[in-house]
Write an enzyme that holds these catalytic residues in place. Sequence first.
Site, PDB file in Angstrom:
ATOM      1  N   CYS A  70      26.768  54.484  31.182  1.00  0.00           N
ATOM      2  CA  CYS A  70      26.212  55.555  30.353  1.00  0.00           C
ATOM      3  C   CYS A  70      24.756  55.749  30.732  1.00  0.00           C
ATOM      4  O   CYS A  70      23.977  54.787  30.715  1.00  0.00           O
ATOM      5  CB  CYS A  70      26.334  55.177  28.877  1.00  0.00           C
ATOM      6  SG  CYS A  70      25.484  56.291  27.727  1.00  0.00           S
ATOM      7  N   CYS A 177      25.360  62.984  33.615  1.00  0.00           N
ATOM      8  CA  CYS A 177      26.005  62.285  32.501  1.00  0.00           C
ATOM      9  C   CYS A 177      27.352  61.817  33.008  1.00  0.00           C
ATOM     10  O   CYS A 177      28.073  62.592  33.659  1.00  0.00           O
ATOM     11  CB  CYS A 177      26.168  63.223  31.298  1.00  0.00           C
ATOM     12  SG  CYS A 177      27.225  62.574  29.968  1.00  0.00           S
TER      13      CYS A 177
END
Length: 262
Positions: A70, A177
């Site tokens: 992440c 992302c």
Amino acid sequence: MKIALMDSGIGLLPAAAAVRRLRPDADLVISSDPDGMPWGPRTAEDLTERALAVARAAAAHGPDALVVGCNTASVHALPALRAALEPRIPVIGTVPAIKPAAAGGGKVAIWATPATTGSPYQRGLIREFAAGAEVTEVPCPGLADAVEHDDAEGVRRAVAAAAALTPPDIRALVLGCTHYELVEEQIRAALPRAAGQPALVFHGSAGAVAAQALRRIGAEADPAAAPTGTLTVLHSGRPGTLTPAALAYAEGRALGATAVAH
């Protein structure tokens, strides 16, 4: 060999699938936080607390390395995660692939969450690694959330909105992302190339992160290894299985084909 991966949700799937491709014999532990997601809107302190809990749940399974799958958690929680787990368990963070994308110069776009777009962290990476490129930062509100919930219409709308903000003559696109890598084909379809334009080059982080995890534990890639690797799934520390949303993506289905161990 056992490698753990953590994220608030299914953004860890691309890196997990990349590890599985490189080492089909590696046992995987994927630890997410459905009770606390999304992490993006949380304060740095709150996010770090959630990330530490998810990491410790994974660490209890004795992995040789932990991948923070992440971008947001890597920005805010990586120092705390390393302080808690290293040197016993090497911790590998995820960094947007700005450096390789900008290596060829020209025009580059970075798609990222609104919180990351324009942030001091991303601007620092651009200054450090993309001085020779013309960079456009593109915020993608709602895209990660739509991907997380397998919301096809939400993905379509968010991708279309981001595509409208993306210069048509970019040479490379950074997927800033980890969730975005799950819908790369939809993004590619929304950015058509004019006649004579070279193909748009996409830069995600999953492959590099998987390779780095192997390097940190002194292992070599062996895609031909016997596919004996197991899969352990944790939801906010509780044993679980891959969610229907995870199995909606090719990366999740590839992992779901392996045995599940608790």
